[in-house]
Scaffold this motif. Structure first.
Motif, PDB file in Angstrom:
ATOM      1  N   VAL C 139       0.736  -1.131   0.009  1.00  0.00           N
ATOM      2  CA  VAL C 139      -0.069   0.018  -0.058  1.00  0.00           C
ATOM      3  C   VAL C 139       0.825   1.130   0.063  1.00  0.00           C
ATOM      4  CG1 VAL C 139      -1.716   1.397   1.365  1.00  0.00           C
ATOM      5  CG2 VAL C 139      -1.891  -1.059   1.266  1.00  0.00           C
ATOM      6  N   LEU C 140       2.022   1.192   0.901  1.00  0.00           N
ATOM      7  CA  LEU C 140       2.603   2.454   0.909  1.00  0.00           C
ATOM      8  C   LEU C 140       3.476   2.673  -0.532  1.00  0.00           C
ATOM      9  CD1 LEU C 140       4.054   4.558   2.763  1.00  0.00           C
ATOM     10  CD2 LEU C 140       6.022   3.082   2.937  1.00  0.00           C
ATOM     11  N   ALA C 143       0.652   4.283  -2.604  1.00  0.00           N
ATOM     12  CA  ALA C 143       0.390   5.397  -2.238  1.00  0.00           C
ATOM     13  C   ALA C 143       1.349   6.601  -2.338  1.00  0.00           C
ATOM     14  CB  ALA C 143       0.171   5.647  -0.621  1.00  0.00           C
ATOM     15  N   ALA C 146       1.274   7.240  -6.332  1.00  0.00           N
ATOM     16  CA  ALA C 146       0.248   7.957  -6.704  1.00  0.00           C
ATOM     17  C   ALA C 146       0.216   9.458  -6.338  1.00  0.00           C
ATOM     18  CB  ALA C 146      -1.169   7.199  -6.256  1.00  0.00           C
ATOM     19  N   PHE C 147       0.492   9.727  -5.051  1.00  0.00           N
ATOM     20  CA  PHE C 147       0.776  10.841  -4.688  1.00  0.00           C
ATOM     21  C   PHE C 147       1.829  11.809  -5.356  1.00  0.00           C
ATOM     22  CE2 PHE C 147       3.080  14.032  -1.802  1.00  0.00           C
ATOM     23  CZ  PHE C 147       1.864  14.834  -1.329  1.00  0.00           C
ATOM     24  N   TYR C 150      -0.004  12.459  -8.722  1.00  0.00           N
ATOM     25  CA  TYR C 150      -1.146  13.268  -8.411  1.00  0.00           C
ATOM     26  C   TYR C 150      -0.501  15.036  -8.384  1.00  0.00           C
ATOM     27  CZ  TYR C 150      -5.369  15.144  -6.165  1.00  0.00           C
ATOM     28  OH  TYR C 150      -6.532  15.986  -5.735  1.00  0.00           O
ATOM     29  N   PHE C 335      -6.473  13.784 -12.096  1.00  0.00           N
ATOM     30  CA  PHE C 335      -6.195  13.567 -10.806  1.00  0.00           C
ATOM     31  C   PHE C 335      -7.398  12.440 -10.196  1.00  0.00           C
ATOM     32  CE2 PHE C 335      -9.650  16.166  -8.813  1.00  0.00           C
ATOM     33  CZ  PHE C 335     -10.058  17.011 -10.035  1.00  0.00           C
ATOM     34  N   ARG C 336      -8.585  12.491 -11.089  1.00  0.00           N
ATOM     35  CA  ARG C 336      -9.498  11.514 -10.808  1.00  0.00           C
ATOM     36  C   ARG C 336      -9.405  10.208 -11.380  1.00  0.00           C
ATOM     37  NH1 ARG C 336     -14.740  15.092 -12.414  1.00  0.00           N
ATOM     38  NH2 ARG C 336     -14.707  16.537 -10.424  1.00  0.00           N
ATOM     39  N   LEU C 339      -6.831   8.845  -8.820  1.00  0.00           N
ATOM     40  CA  LEU C 339      -7.075   8.292  -7.691  1.00  0.00           C
ATOM     41  C   LEU C 339      -8.045   7.082  -7.640  1.00  0.00           C
ATOM     42  CD1 LEU C 339      -8.972  11.624  -5.889  1.00  0.00           C
ATOM     43  CD2 LEU C 339      -6.962   9.924  -4.957  1.00  0.00           C
ATOM     44  N   ILE C 342      -6.030   3.777  -7.815  1.00  0.00           N
ATOM     45  CA  ILE C 342      -5.493   3.200  -6.662  1.00  0.00           C
ATOM     46  C   ILE C 342      -5.928   2.131  -6.057  1.00  0.00           C
ATOM     47  CG2 ILE C 342      -4.730   3.844  -4.093  1.00  0.00           C
ATOM     48  CD1 ILE C 342      -4.427   6.850  -5.185  1.00  0.00           C
ATOM     49  N   ILE C 344      -7.967  -0.116  -7.104  1.00  0.00           N
ATOM     50  CA  ILE C 344      -7.963  -1.244  -8.066  1.00  0.00           C
ATOM     51  C   ILE C 344      -6.635  -1.825  -8.108  1.00  0.00           C
ATOM     52  CG2 ILE C 344      -8.195  -1.752 -10.506  1.00  0.00           C
ATOM     53  CD1 ILE C 344     -10.423   0.241 -10.721  1.00  0.00           C
ATOM     54  N   SER C 347      -6.339  -3.466  -4.692  1.00  0.00           N
ATOM     55  CA  SER C 347      -7.002  -4.710  -4.622  1.00  0.00           C
ATOM     56  C   SER C 347      -6.407  -6.260  -5.503  1.00  0.00           C
ATOM     57  CB  SER C 347      -8.489  -4.611  -4.825  1.00  0.00           C
ATOM     58  OG  SER C 347      -8.565  -4.433  -6.222  1.00  0.00           O
ATOM     59  N   PHE C 348      -5.994  -5.736  -6.524  1.00  0.00           N
ATOM     60  CA  PHE C 348      -5.350  -6.923  -7.619  1.00  0.00           C
ATOM     61  C   PHE C 348      -4.456  -7.244  -6.795  1.00  0.00           C
ATOM     62  CE2 PHE C 348      -6.537  -4.684 -11.824  1.00  0.00           C
ATOM     63  CZ  PHE C 348      -7.740  -5.494 -11.632  1.00  0.00           C
TER      64      PHE C 348
END
Lengths: 58, 124, 461
Positions: C139-140, C143, C146-147, C150, C335-336, C339, C342, C344, C347-348
């Protein structure tokens, strides 16, 4: 072993912080700007053509 | 086409359902083969009866590298003896070929039909 | 010229920022791919033996050279964020475009999930405890990247340039560390190389994972709308990326096949790290562990960038809900789309099915390569040379297109050998999605607006 566990919690916390910030920012943007403006981008051909015509590359 | 096509407005709920549908379809494609036990390469494993580096067909150099990786002949036997099964089932081969070929023919043909509409509206 | 009515009455229009140069294009392309050199390519050794893998490396290298040539010509002319999606929309038609868009989103999102899994697994190996939980690290990774994505494309790809270069250097260091000028000292090709274990059919079967040497180099096209001068930067970045990868693939194969028995190599999860272990050098071991993580991070980063661009472009055309076609007014990023992808990707990754996820990614890529020759032939037919201004014209048409098509067919056969069921499951997905688009979704799409290039009418229409 404990150090890794601690680092794992820190990783969760940082992830939550970053993801939370992005979600809040997205909500703020949705409030502050009109949907028409946000959706106003078009496939970038116009700008490109301008540059090509004038020979300006920047 | 003389008239421009005016698409219906999609409601928020409709947009949401459409997004969910695609995601659900992806998960179905990933998990269905798993549920039906159809995953992984088709392999066969034939471990020789006496397991030594020689009987596994490994020369001294190979054996030395295995040992550097922390393997013994016993722990490496299965890795070494597993082989893919490349026998071709002609029926499945033809079905697969037809599915892929048919898919591309359909997509390209149908796209062309839609494309003519796009071009006539764009250049009217 | 149809100018779009929405802009009327608006104070301004926001677009993606045009800030990227050729180095960013290189970083995007090579960054996505290079992880394949640290892991994954070696499964081709399992399918066809070490020499089979080398042949696959060269043949598939030829496939990708054709891909890079074709892409350079079409994208330097169709400079839009969707890359191959926008190409398909202008040259073949809406349904093909929808499929190509899905190939891109699927290939990149799945690869991103796999990259994050790799980071988690490598940390687990370093930690060495049985209770190690990889989830927070997966996750990190997603995240943080993605940040970064973004907040802006320039920083994202500048970072990617640095980590990609570092990962590439770690491969070179490993190669030099094995003293290739002194065969027999560290490298044992004479003793370790065997005959083809499956004969020539194994060589063909090896094409399947041979794709991993290069999968994702075509992602450079996704940057088209953000590059300062696409006509120059895209061909330059893509071609130099391809050369980098051919070098990386060759030295990777040479070092690994001279250090590890092929049976081991064919199933290893971290072959380059294992190669370093076998050399007995602690320095190389640490260096290659870091290189592997960096390459996975760079790849995930590029994948987020590309998957979001493809999803964004499809949203703009209403192929998927219009809501996704928004640009951030300050950072100028989609950006959407960033977001929504992420959860998706996470979860994969949480399914833990690395091989399923990877196979889905490879096959989506392969479908995309099959589209390219059709696209190229129709592009030259509908707009012959000199009818429109092309940023770059590739030589020897139609040979690259036909070679590419032939190699794609051979690669489907390679996937069929051993992975036939996954192949059919994935085709079922794309057929289902196509029917959904053709008979449901397409009614929300404005017909004429999809064609945005200021080209003359295509010949024959």
């Amino acid at each position: 072993m404990d150090a890794w566990q601690l680092a794992g919690y820190a990783a969760w916390a940082i992830s939550a912080l970053l993801l939370g910030w992005m979600v809040l920012d997205a909500i703020r943007v949705n409030r502050e700007y009109s949907e028409d403006l946000l959706l106003s981008s078009r496939e970038g051909y116009d700008e490109l053509l301008e540059h090509e015509r004038t020979g300006d590359r920047r | 086409m003389a008239r421009r096509y005016e698409p219906p407005r999609q409601s928020g709920i409709g947009q949401f359902i459409d997004s969910i549908f695609i995601v659900a379809l992806v998960y179905a494609a990933m998990f269905l083969p798993l549920i039906f036990g159809l995953t992984g390469g088709g392999t066969v494993t034939n471990v020789p009866e006496t397991v030594t580096w020689e009987s596994l067909g490994q020369n001294p150099t190979m054996a030395a590298q295995w040992e550097k990786l922390g393997y013994t002949p016993e722990s490496a036997a299965e890795i070494i003896s597993t082989r893919f099964d490349y026998t071709i089932d002609p029926v499945w081969f033809i079905i697969t070929a037809l599915v892929i070929g048919g898919y591309f023919v359909f997509v390209v043909r149908y796209s062309d039909k839609e494309y003519r509409e796009v071009i006539s509206e764009r250049f009217e | 010229m149809t100018d779009h009515a929405i802009a009327a009455g608006q104070p301004q229009r926001i677009n993606l920022l045009k800030v990227l140069g050729p180095a960013h294009v290189w970083a995007l392309g090579v960054g996505i791919v290079l992880v394949g050199e640290f892991m994954g390519w070696n499964f081709s050794v399992g399918k066809g033996g070490a020499l089979g893998s080398l042949i696959a490396c060269w043949v598939i290298g030829l496939l990708y050279t054709c891909v890079a040539m074709i892409d350079s010509e079409v994208t330097s002319t169709v400079a839009a964020a969707g890359g191959q999606y926008a190409q398909a929309k202008h040259i073949i038609g809406p349904l093909m475009a929808f499929n190509v868009g899905l190939y891109l989103v699927m290939a990149y999102t799945m690869l991103e999930a796999a990259d994050a899994l790799v980071v988690g697994d490598l940390l687990a190996a370093v930690a060495g405890t049985e209770t190690f939980n990889t989830q927070p690290w997966v996750v990190l990774t997603i995240a943080v990247l993605a940040f970064l994505n973004y907040r802006g494309v320039f920083m994202t790809l500048t970072v990617n340039f640095i980590i990609t270069a570092a990962a590439f250097i770690s491969l070179v260091v490993l190669f030099v560390g094995t003293q290739p000028w002194n065969p027999g000292a560290v490298l044992q090709h004479r003793e370790l190389l065997t005959d083809l274990p499956y004969g020539w059919i194994g060589v063909i079967a090896a094409f399947h994972f041979g794709i991993w040497y290069y999968l994702g180099i075509e992602g450079t096209c996704q940057a088209a709308e953000e590059v300062r001068s696409p006509g120059r930067s895209l061909p330059l970045g893509t071609m130099s990326g391809m050369i980098t990868l051919l070098i990386a693939a060759s030295i990777t194969w040479y070092a690994a096949s001279g250090l590890l028995p092929w049976e081991y190599l064919g199933q290893a999860f971290t072959p380059m790290y294992d190669s370093a272990v076998v050399t007995g050098s602690d320095f190389l071991k640490v260096f290659l562990a870091i290189g592997t993580v960096l390459s996975a991070v760079a790849s995930a980063n590029g994948c987020i960038n590309d998957a979001a661009r493809a999803w964004f472009s499809m949203g703009r055309d209403r192929y998927v809900p219009l809501w996704f076609g928004a640009v951030h007014p300050r950072y100028r990023t989609p950006f959407r789309s960033i977001l929504i992808l992420i959860p998706i990707a996470i979860s994969f990754a949480f399914t833990g099915l690395l091989d399923q996820v990877i196979t889905f990614s490879i096959l989506s890529g392969l479908l995309g390569y099959t589209f390219m020759p059709i696209n190229m032939i129709l592009f030259r037919r509908k707009w012959p040379l000199n009818s429109i201004r092309r940023g770059y014209v590739h030589p020897f048409h139609p040979i690259p297109a036909l070679v590419l098509l032939a190699l794609c067919i051979a690669t489907y056969f390679a996937v069929f050998l051993g992975y036939g069921n996954q192949l059919l499951a994935m085709m079922a997905f794309y057929i289902g999605a196509s029917l959904w688009f053709a008979f449901h979704r397409y009614k929300y799409v404005r017909r004429g607006d999809q064609f945005t290039m200021s080209w003359p009418k295509p010949q024959g229409y």
